[in-house]
Design a protein around this motif. Structure first.
Motif, PDB file in Angstrom:
ATOM      1  N   UNK A  90     -39.331  -3.381  17.613  1.00  0.00           N
ATOM      2  CA  UNK A  90     -40.128  -2.594  18.541  1.00  0.00           C
ATOM      3  C   UNK A  90     -39.910  -1.110  18.383  1.00  0.00           C
ATOM      4  N   UNK A  91     -38.688  -0.733  18.191  1.00  0.00           N
ATOM      5  CA  UNK A  91     -38.375   0.687  18.081  1.00  0.00           C
ATOM      6  C   UNK A  91     -37.091   0.843  17.279  1.00  0.00           C
ATOM      7  N   UNK A  92     -37.108   1.690  16.267  1.00  0.00           N
ATOM      8  CA  UNK A  92     -35.879   1.863  15.479  1.00  0.00           C
ATOM      9  C   UNK A  92     -34.791   2.556  16.299  1.00  0.00           C
ATOM     10  N   UNK A  93     -33.551   2.413  15.901  1.00  0.00           N
ATOM     11  CA  UNK A  93     -32.456   2.963  16.703  1.00  0.00           C
ATOM     12  C   UNK A  93     -32.384   4.490  16.643  1.00  0.00           C
ATOM     13  N   UNK A  94     -31.813   5.059  17.674  1.00  0.00           N
ATOM     14  CA  UNK A  94     -31.479   6.486  17.631  1.00  0.00           C
ATOM     15  C   UNK A  94     -30.253   6.660  16.737  1.00  0.00           C
ATOM     16  N   UNK A  95     -30.159   7.835  16.139  1.00  0.00           N
ATOM     17  CA  UNK A  95     -29.028   8.133  15.262  1.00  0.00           C
ATOM     18  C   UNK A  95     -28.407   9.452  15.682  1.00  0.00           C
ATOM     19  N   UNK A  96     -27.116   9.424  15.979  1.00  0.00           N
ATOM     20  CA  UNK A  96     -26.362  10.635  16.303  1.00  0.00           C
ATOM     21  C   UNK A  96     -25.269  10.783  15.246  1.00  0.00           C
ATOM     22  N   UNK A  97     -25.305  11.892  14.541  1.00  0.00           N
ATOM     23  CA  UNK A  97     -24.329  12.155  13.481  1.00  0.00           C
ATOM     24  C   UNK A  97     -23.573  13.434  13.853  1.00  0.00           C
ATOM     25  N   UNK A  98     -22.279  13.286  14.101  1.00  0.00           N
ATOM     26  CA  UNK A  98     -21.451  14.430  14.490  1.00  0.00           C
ATOM     27  C   UNK A  98     -20.523  14.757  13.327  1.00  0.00           C
ATOM     28  N   UNK A  99     -20.552  16.011  12.914  1.00  0.00           N
ATOM     29  CA  UNK A  99     -19.823  16.435  11.711  1.00  0.00           C
ATOM     30  C   UNK A  99     -18.874  17.561  12.097  1.00  0.00           C
ATOM     31  N   UNK A 100     -17.587  17.352  11.874  1.00  0.00           N
ATOM     32  CA  UNK A 100     -16.594  18.392  12.147  1.00  0.00           C
ATOM     33  C   UNK A 100     -16.421  19.266  10.909  1.00  0.00           C
ATOM     34  N   UNK A 101     -15.821  20.425  11.099  1.00  0.00           N
ATOM     35  CA  UNK A 101     -15.641  21.372  10.000  1.00  0.00           C
ATOM     36  C   UNK A 101     -14.151  21.568   9.717  1.00  0.00           C
ATOM     37  N   UNK A 102     -13.710  21.120   8.568  1.00  0.00           N
ATOM     38  CA  UNK A 102     -12.310  21.269   8.131  1.00  0.00           C
ATOM     39  C   UNK A 102     -11.336  20.467   8.990  1.00  0.00           C
ATOM     40  N   UNK A 103     -11.784  19.354   9.525  1.00  0.00           N
ATOM     41  CA  UNK A 103     -10.891  18.456  10.272  1.00  0.00           C
ATOM     42  C   UNK A 103     -10.225  17.498   9.290  1.00  0.00           C
ATOM     43  N   UNK A 104      -8.904  17.411   9.346  1.00  0.00           N
ATOM     44  CA  UNK A 104      -8.171  16.592   8.386  1.00  0.00           C
ATOM     45  C   UNK A 104      -8.214  15.105   8.689  1.00  0.00           C
ATOM     46  N   UNK A 105      -7.868  14.339   7.664  1.00  0.00           N
ATOM     47  CA  UNK A 105      -7.834  12.881   7.793  1.00  0.00           C
ATOM     48  C   UNK A 105      -6.859  12.457   8.894  1.00  0.00           C
ATOM     49  N   UNK A 106      -5.804  13.241   9.099  1.00  0.00           N
ATOM     50  CA  UNK A 106      -4.783  12.838  10.077  1.00  0.00           C
ATOM     51  C   UNK A 106      -4.868  13.553  11.408  1.00  0.00           C
ATOM     52  N   UNK A 107      -6.029  14.099  11.755  1.00  0.00           N
ATOM     53  CA  UNK A 107      -6.119  14.950  12.942  1.00  0.00           C
ATOM     54  C   UNK A 107      -6.647  14.270  14.201  1.00  0.00           C
ATOM     55  N   UNK A 108      -6.905  12.986  14.165  1.00  0.00           N
ATOM     56  CA  UNK A 108      -7.374  12.286  15.369  1.00  0.00           C
ATOM     57  C   UNK A 108      -6.317  11.281  15.813  1.00  0.00           C
ATOM     58  N   UNK A 109      -6.271  11.036  17.108  1.00  0.00           N
ATOM     59  CA  UNK A 109      -5.305  10.076  17.629  1.00  0.00           C
ATOM     60  C   UNK A 109      -5.405   8.729  16.942  1.00  0.00           C
ATOM     61  N   UNK A 110      -6.635   8.269  16.724  1.00  0.00           N
ATOM     62  CA  UNK A 110      -6.827   6.951  16.100  1.00  0.00           C
ATOM     63  C   UNK A 110      -6.485   6.950  14.612  1.00  0.00           C
ATOM     64  N   UNK A 111      -6.185   8.135  14.066  1.00  0.00           N
ATOM     65  CA  UNK A 111      -5.687   8.221  12.691  1.00  0.00           C
ATOM     66  C   UNK A 111      -4.230   8.697  12.671  1.00  0.00           C
TER      67      UNK A 111
END
Ligand code: MG
Length: 463
Positions: free
Chosen positions: A30-51
């Protein structure tokens, strides 16, 4: 926040992948999905709690807990502009020619011959908006509104470049831009776009300028992390993601929206690579391996950890499939990773993953193996050494087992000469499929040898 969706076990027990996929495909007709793409700038692989970071990132952790988190996800370049060219086109930046960081007075940008995610989705009825850092050309022909975005709000290059102009579509609305309030204003623009886009599918590309230097957290976030301005900026980035998620929930759009989060390259002066070697500007893992999180309630099982190799270039073909939109007619380097996102497969079928720096092909990954064949004598953001900056061939190409040695500490080429030779051979086979400057750079690099000892080493061209 409550848990959303179902986990992988429930997902697979509820229906086989095929049945579940068929049901959802019907729902999506019926309707294709919405897409939200959030892009950080110079954020490291180890900079999030879940990483593994100590920086508090509850919203991004929540997003990962309710979706998929990738551990071998790559930007196609270790610096800003080429990374964004690859993200939006699904192609190595050497194909579009955006191989270096663009400056405000450059008259060059992403060519009109390229097809962005926004242009791919427009024929399927999508409203599109780009909020934040563009960095694919600031002259009028190259701005987002000429690359498939209905609207643009942002500084069209890095926050350490001058003059620091804030644009709305193509109009300058602030000069110089107040950086301290910019993340909050970007967030407001993103939320506003969601609030007024309920009547049609939409694509929101929110490209934050943080935590790129200068680090300018807002008053509310100064001191919030206990980890200095970098930690505070990441905390503010996380808050921004939370506001976007809240806006989706408030509009009852969470279940109809694929939300993705990634970074354009590794960390620069501060930030964590998660113990990976290298940083922004180089092709060791710390320069290009970045976080990637994707959430789509009831379609992506929650709590998944995807260890297969994937890249920002995979986003265009994956989103196109979900939207039922035709792929661009030219060569794509990304592959559809929907089967990875749903847990049907651990690895996508792909050729070598290539690591370019500028026009230079420096490394390639095949499964768990990564071969380095050349390297700069200075990384991109340090002053050139005496004698100049050269991309030099490694006398003995280095082979790393990234499953056992993600830090790239132990060269195993001597133990695995056939694997090194196979990857090297395939790299050479792929060279002619790229524009001419790629082969020229390869031949130039391979024609150098290093003269003398380490202290006085200078490259000389081999006749
Ligand atoms: Mg960057």
């Amino acid at each position: 926040m409550p848990e959303e969706g179902i986990n992988k076990r429930e997902f697979l027990s509820t229906a086989t992948g095929a049945l579940w996929g068929a049901k959802l495909t019907a729902q999506a007709q019926g309707r294709p999905p919405n897409v939200v793409l959030i892009y950080a700038d110079d954020l490291g692989y180890g900079d999030l709690g879940c990483y593994g970071s100590r920086i508090p990132t509850p919203y991004l952790d929540h997003l990962a807990a309710n979706g998929a988190r990738f551990t071998n996800f790559y930007s196609a370049s270790p610096v800003c502009s080429p990374s964004r060219a690859a993200l939006l086109t699904g192609r190595y930046p050497t194909r579009s020619g955006v191989t270096a960081v663009l400056m405000p007075d450059d008259r060059f940008g992403l060519p009109a011959t390229e097809t962005t995610i926004a242009q791919t989705l427009k024929p399927a009825g999508y409203r599109t908006m780009c909020v934040g850092k563009w960095h694919l050309g600031s002259a009028a022909p190259f701005l987002p509104t000429n690359h498939g975005f209905d609207e643009y709000y942002g500084v069209p290059y890095s926050n350490d470049m001058w003059p620091l102009k804030l644009l709305h579509n193509t109009d300058i609305i602030e000069d110089p831009t107040n950086l301290t309030t910019l993340a909050e204003r970007y967030t407001g623009q993103a939320v506003n776009f969601i609030n007024r886009s309920k009547s049609s599918p939409f694509f929101l590309y929110l490209a934050h300028h943080i935590p790129h230097i200068p680090l300018t957290p807002s008053e509310h976030f100064k001191g919030a992390s206990g980890l200095g301005p970098y930690g505070d900026s990441v905390a503010e980035l996380d808050w921004s993601v939370g506001q976007v998620l809240r806006a989706l929930a408030a509009n009852r759009l969470s279940g109809d929206t694929l939300v993705m989060f990634a970074s354009d390259n590794g960390p620069w002066f501060q930030g964590s690579t998660g113990r990976l070697q290298g940083r922004k500007g180089g092709t060791f893992e710390g320069g290009v391996r970045v976080p990637f999180i994707a959430r789509f309630p009831r379609r992506i099982p929650r709590g998944q950890v995807c260890q297969g190799v994937s890249t920002t270039m995979d986003i265009l073909p994956t989103v196109a499939r979900l939207a039922g939109a035709p792929l661009p007619a030219h060569v794509l380097d990304g592959v559809d990773i929907w089967p990875m996102l749903t847990g049907e497969t651990d690895e996508a079928e792909r050729d070598l993953l290539l690591y370019f720096d500028g026009w230079n092909l420096q490394c390639a990954r095949s499964g768990k193996w990564k071969l380095h064949v050349s390297r700069y004598n200075s990384i991109a953001w340090t002053p050139d050494p005496p004698g100049g900056r050269y991309n030099l061939p490694l006398p003995n190409p280095e082979l790393y087992d990234l499953a056992a040695d993600p830090e790239e500490s132990y060269d195993t080429a001597g133990d695995n000469p056939q694997i090194a030779a196979r990857i090297r051979s395939r790299m050479e086979e792929l060279l002619p499929t790229f524009p001419g400057p790629v082969m020229n750079a390869w031949l130039t690099t391979m024609s150098y040898k290093v003269q003398g000892g380490p202290a006085g080493a200078l490259p000389v061209r081999v006749a």
